[in-house]
Design a protein around this motif. Structure first.
Motif, mmCIF file in Angstrom:
data_model
loop_
_atom_site.group_PDB
_atom_site.id
_atom_site.type_symbol
_atom_site.label_atom_id
_atom_site.label_comp_id
_atom_site.label_asym_id
_atom_site.label_seq_id
_atom_site.Cartn_x
_atom_site.Cartn_y
_atom_site.Cartn_z
ATOM 1 N N PRO A 196 5.361 -45.493 -0.130
ATOM 2 C CA PRO A 196 6.306 -46.233 -0.969
ATOM 3 C C PRO A 196 7.386 -45.372 -1.590
ATOM 4 C CG PRO A 196 4.088 -47.029 -1.353
ATOM 5 C CD PRO A 196 3.972 -45.835 -0.441
ATOM 6 N N ALA A 197 7.072 -44.080 -1.886
ATOM 7 C CA ALA A 197 8.088 -43.231 -2.521
ATOM 8 C C ALA A 197 9.343 -43.131 -1.670
ATOM 9 C CB ALA A 197 7.511 -41.837 -2.770
ATOM 10 N N GLY A 198 9.193 -43.250 -0.350
ATOM 11 C CA GLY A 198 10.344 -43.182 0.529
ATOM 12 C C GLY A 198 11.154 -44.463 0.548
ATOM 13 N N ARG A 199 10.598 -45.531 -0.009
ATOM 14 C CA ARG A 199 11.306 -46.810 -0.050
ATOM 15 C C ARG A 199 11.631 -47.215 -1.483
ATOM 16 N NH1 ARG A 199 6.688 -48.024 2.660
ATOM 17 N NH2 ARG A 199 6.171 -49.598 1.107
ATOM 18 N N TRP A 249 3.827 -52.483 1.023
ATOM 19 C CA TRP A 249 3.920 -52.641 2.466
ATOM 20 C C TRP A 249 5.266 -52.079 2.931
ATOM 21 C CZ3 TRP A 249 -0.117 -54.260 5.607
ATOM 22 C CH2 TRP A 249 -1.250 -54.690 4.926
ATOM 23 N N GLU A 250 6.133 -52.880 3.533
ATOM 24 C CA GLU A 250 7.396 -52.349 4.066
ATOM 25 C C GLU A 250 8.587 -52.688 3.186
ATOM 26 O OE1 GLU A 250 7.373 -50.322 6.684
ATOM 27 O OE2 GLU A 250 5.202 -50.578 6.627
ATOM 28 N N ALA A 251 8.325 -53.219 1.994
ATOM 29 C CA ALA A 251 9.415 -53.635 1.105
ATOM 30 C C ALA A 251 10.045 -52.434 0.403
ATOM 31 C CB ALA A 251 8.884 -54.631 0.078
ATOM 32 N N GLU A 252 11.188 -52.676 -0.210
ATOM 33 C CA GLU A 252 11.861 -51.663 -1.017
ATOM 34 C C GLU A 252 11.800 -52.067 -2.481
ATOM 35 O OE1 GLU A 252 15.796 -51.200 0.491
ATOM 36 O OE2 GLU A 252 15.141 -50.202 2.339
ATOM 37 N N GLY A 253 11.918 -51.074 -3.373
ATOM 38 C CA GLY A 253 11.863 -51.365 -4.792
ATOM 39 C C GLY A 253 12.568 -50.297 -5.600
ATOM 40 N N ALA A 254 12.545 -50.464 -6.927
ATOM 41 C CA ALA A 254 13.221 -49.515 -7.811
ATOM 42 C C ALA A 254 12.361 -49.265 -9.043
ATOM 43 C CB ALA A 254 14.594 -50.047 -8.219
ATOM 44 N N VAL A 255 12.418 -48.030 -9.536
ATOM 45 C CA VAL A 255 11.672 -47.601 -10.710
ATOM 46 C C VAL A 255 12.653 -47.070 -11.742
ATOM 47 C CG1 VAL A 255 10.023 -45.900 -11.596
ATOM 48 C CG2 VAL A 255 9.565 -47.074 -9.424
ATOM 49 N N TYR A 256 12.448 -47.447 -12.999
ATOM 50 C CA TYR A 256 13.375 -47.075 -14.076
ATOM 51 C C TYR A 256 12.603 -46.378 -15.192
ATOM 52 C CZ TYR A 256 15.840 -50.778 -11.593
ATOM 53 O OH TYR A 256 16.395 -51.557 -10.615
ATOM 54 N N MET A 296 12.750 -45.203 -18.975
ATOM 55 C CA MET A 296 13.435 -45.235 -20.257
ATOM 56 C C MET A 296 13.341 -43.836 -20.861
ATOM 57 S SD MET A 296 14.378 -48.500 -20.595
ATOM 58 C CE MET A 296 14.590 -48.908 -22.317
ATOM 59 N N ALA A 297 14.480 -43.183 -21.060
ATOM 60 C CA ALA A 297 14.499 -41.781 -21.472
ATOM 61 C C ALA A 297 15.311 -41.614 -22.748
ATOM 62 C CB ALA A 297 15.088 -40.915 -20.357
ATOM 63 N N PHE A 298 14.935 -40.606 -23.533
ATOM 64 C CA PHE A 298 15.658 -40.275 -24.754
ATOM 65 C C PHE A 298 16.503 -39.022 -24.531
ATOM 66 C CE2 PHE A 298 11.799 -42.165 -27.082
ATOM 67 C CZ PHE A 298 12.323 -43.451 -26.960
ATOM 68 N N GLU A 299 17.663 -39.001 -25.127
ATOM 69 C CA GLU A 299 18.543 -37.836 -25.010
ATOM 70 C C GLU A 299 17.856 -36.580 -25.562
ATOM 71 O OE1 GLU A 299 22.189 -38.678 -26.925
ATOM 72 O OE2 GLU A 299 22.766 -40.295 -25.559
ATOM 73 N N ASN A 300 18.056 -35.477 -24.860
ATOM 74 C CA ASN A 300 17.530 -34.169 -25.271
ATOM 75 C C ASN A 300 16.009 -34.108 -25.295
ATOM 76 O OD1 ASN A 300 20.213 -33.276 -25.751
ATOM 77 N ND2 ASN A 300 20.151 -34.243 -27.780
ATOM 78 N N LYS A 301 15.354 -35.089 -24.620
ATOM 79 C CA LYS A 301 13.899 -35.039 -24.502
ATOM 80 C C LYS A 301 13.556 -35.094 -23.016
ATOM 81 C CE LYS A 301 9.595 -36.951 -26.278
ATOM 82 N NZ LYS A 301 8.959 -37.958 -27.159
ATOM 83 N N PRO A 302 13.106 -33.969 -22.430
ATOM 84 C CA PRO A 302 12.886 -33.924 -20.982
ATOM 85 C C PRO A 302 11.767 -34.859 -20.542
ATOM 86 C CG PRO A 302 11.983 -31.969 -22.047
ATOM 87 C CD PRO A 302 12.764 -32.692 -23.096
ATOM 88 N N LEU A 303 11.905 -35.349 -19.308
ATOM 89 C CA LEU A 303 10.864 -36.178 -18.718
ATOM 90 C C LEU A 303 9.713 -35.294 -18.244
ATOM 91 C CD1 LEU A 303 13.147 -38.590 -16.649
ATOM 92 C CD2 LEU A 303 11.861 -39.148 -18.723
ATOM 93 N N PRO A 304 8.533 -35.849 -18.053
ATOM 94 C CA PRO A 304 7.391 -35.053 -17.580
ATOM 95 C C PRO A 304 7.692 -34.366 -16.248
ATOM 96 C CG PRO A 304 6.663 -37.213 -18.343
ATOM 97 C CD PRO A 304 8.154 -37.255 -18.333
ATOM 98 N N ASP A 305 6.980 -33.287 -15.976
ATOM 99 C CA ASP A 305 7.206 -32.491 -14.765
ATOM 100 C C ASP A 305 6.966 -33.294 -13.491
ATOM 101 O OD1 ASP A 305 7.807 -30.339 -16.342
ATOM 102 O OD2 ASP A 305 5.800 -29.454 -16.243
ATOM 103 N N VAL A 364 7.810 -36.284 -12.834
ATOM 104 C CA VAL A 364 8.903 -37.209 -12.516
ATOM 105 C C VAL A 364 9.903 -36.476 -11.627
ATOM 106 C CG1 VAL A 364 10.798 -38.571 -13.487
ATOM 107 C CG2 VAL A 364 8.598 -38.469 -14.680
ATOM 108 N N PRO A 365 10.390 -37.115 -10.546
ATOM 109 C CA PRO A 365 11.350 -36.442 -9.655
ATOM 110 C C PRO A 365 12.565 -35.915 -10.411
ATOM 111 C CG PRO A 365 10.600 -38.512 -8.691
ATOM 112 C CD PRO A 365 10.045 -38.477 -10.087
#
Length: 443
Positions: free
Chosen positions: A203-206, A326-333, A335-344, A346-347
């Motif tokens: 799924p990560a590729g889609r 399965w073969e569908a596509e999707g999106a992941v969002y 919610m992030a705060f300014e000047n606060k890094p996302l976990p390692d 996360v791409p």
């Protein structure tokens, strides 16, 4: 009937013409080996990857439980049960899980003579301690989402459960993520793992990944804008706490977003209703804790929103797996705060999602839910209800959606623009000779 023919008929009942590479590899492996450890991304069809080999192991002359399937939650146990029932095999399955009286399940086991039992660890252990069913012929143990079933909290229950299964000689363990260590009692030994997590069809590729930068004070408003931009496409919003789920769902409902809440403190009936409304298209948005992150097969989920960041890479993976199935596509969002890094985990270098300058409320769902005051106890089936609403209610097949029958009541999805006419048409009419209540469910 030849087992291969039974498997082919089961796939036909599910409308599946061809298995994917992972499923084919699992079936092939189980022909040559007693046990299997299968790792594959969420949404790739692991349920069939163990149900089909399991089906191939069952004996027609086996009088008693031949296989036991362990799931970490009642929703997943019920989902496996529903898939098996849809497969229409000649072998009977019973589902055992919490949220209903133990005695009711004991009574149902009395005349069921199931070949397969699926359930949650605690409830299965309760029944084994009571001797509700015999396990002297149970040779196959399936543990789905084994990383969850074997972690702290389930570990002791699983150990005691396995001790009560002396005839088990084969084990299938499945998950989207690996466990650091598989306990010895799981009995898989040095068996080679089938690892499909890095296949090109994962799924990560889609899946497209985005950030939505905000502040703590504006996060709810940004979430509202984000959901508006989806134009009514199905979305799941993940929170870390039950209280946050309630806060977010109340805010969105007041803002006229058609959403449902789903978290562990809710009564089972309300959880079932929330999942039903989302799965049937009667609601656009599911706001939930990580209770919904594992295994639930909900079709056509286009968007996953991390309202609160996942705490582990495993949780991150399972949340994202609710889309691009399965073969569908999707999106992941995120919610992030300014000047606060996302976990390692996360791409890196995620694109900032561009929100519209003006919020436009998404369209309301085309479907709505009707409550029917009769269920399995009244010998009602989905076919009975479909026939009733088409014959007495005047609905065409395309105006009648998902039907689910519980013990004492049922839910029926109908087109929103036909709801009033249907209720008026069936008023005072009988289903199988009995009058009942038919009314819309309030949001």
């Amino acid at each position: 009937m030849e087992m291969k023919r039974i498997q082919e008929m089961a796939l036909g009942k599910l409308g599946i013409k061809e298995l994917n590479a992972m499923q084919q590899a699992a079936i092939s492996h189980c022909r040559e080996n007693d046990s299997m450890v299968l790792l594959s991304p969420t949404g790739t069809g692991k349920t069939l990857a163990f149900l089909l080999p399991l089906l191939g192991r069952l004996q027609f002359d086996g009088n008693g439980v031949q296989a036991l399937i362990v799931m970490p939650s009642r929703e997943l146990a019920k989902q496996v049960f529903d898939v098996w029932r849809a497969m229409a095999t000649p072998f009977h399955m019973v589902a055992l899980y919490g949220g209903r009286p133990l005695e009711q399940e004991v009574a149902s086991l009395g005349g069921a003579l199931p070949s397969v039992i699926v359930g949650t660890p605690g409830r299965l252990l309760d029944h084994l301690n009571r001797g509700s069913f015999g396990v002297d012929k149970c040779s196959l143990l399936v543990i789905d989402e084994f990383d969850k079933c074997l972690e702290m909290g389930f570990h002791d229950e699983m150990s005691k459960l396995v001790e009560k299964l002396p005839a088990v000689s084969s084990r299938f363990l499945l998950s989207a993520t690996d466990a650091a260590e598989i306990p010895e009692f799981a009995g898989t030994g040095e068996i080679e793992k089938l690892d499909f997590r890095e296949t090109e069809k994962a799924p990560a590729g889609r899946t497209s990944f985005y950030t939505v930068t905000t502040t703590p004070e504006k996060r709810l408003e940004k979430l509202f804008s984000l959901l508006c931009s989806f134009n009514g496409e199905p979305a799941i919003v993940f929170c870390n706490f039950r209280e946050t789920v309630d806060e977010v769902s109340k805010f969105l409902s007041k803002a006229s977003i058609n959403c449902v809440a789903y978290q562990g403190a809710m009564e089972q009936k309300m959880r079932e209703l929330a999942l039903y409304r989302f799965k049937s298209g009667c609601s656009n948005v599911l706001v939930c804790t990580d209770l919904a992150a594992r295994g639930l097969d909900i079709k056509d989920v286009k968007h996953v929103v991390h309202y609160q960041r996942a705490l582990t890479v495993e949780t991150f993976t399972h949340r994202n797996g609710r889309t691009a199935r399965w073969e569908a596509e999707g999106a992941v969002y995120m919610m992030a705060f300014e000047n606060k890094p996302l976990p390692d985990f996360v791409p890196d270098g995620l694109e900032e999602y561009t929100l519209p300058k003006r919020d436009v409320l998404p369209p309301q769902p085309d479907w709505t839910t009707l409550y029917v005051g009769k269920g399995k106890r009244d010998k009602l089936s989905r076919g009975d209800l479909a026939g009733f609403f088409m014959k007495k209610g005047g609905l065409r097949a395309e105006e009648l959606g998902t039907i689910i029958v519980f013990e004492n009541y049922s839910y029926v999805a109908v087109k929103l623009n036909r709801m009033r006419a249907v209720i008026k048409a069936v008023e005072g009419e009988k289903i199988k000779g009995v009058k009942t209540i038919v009314q819309p469910l309030r949001r």
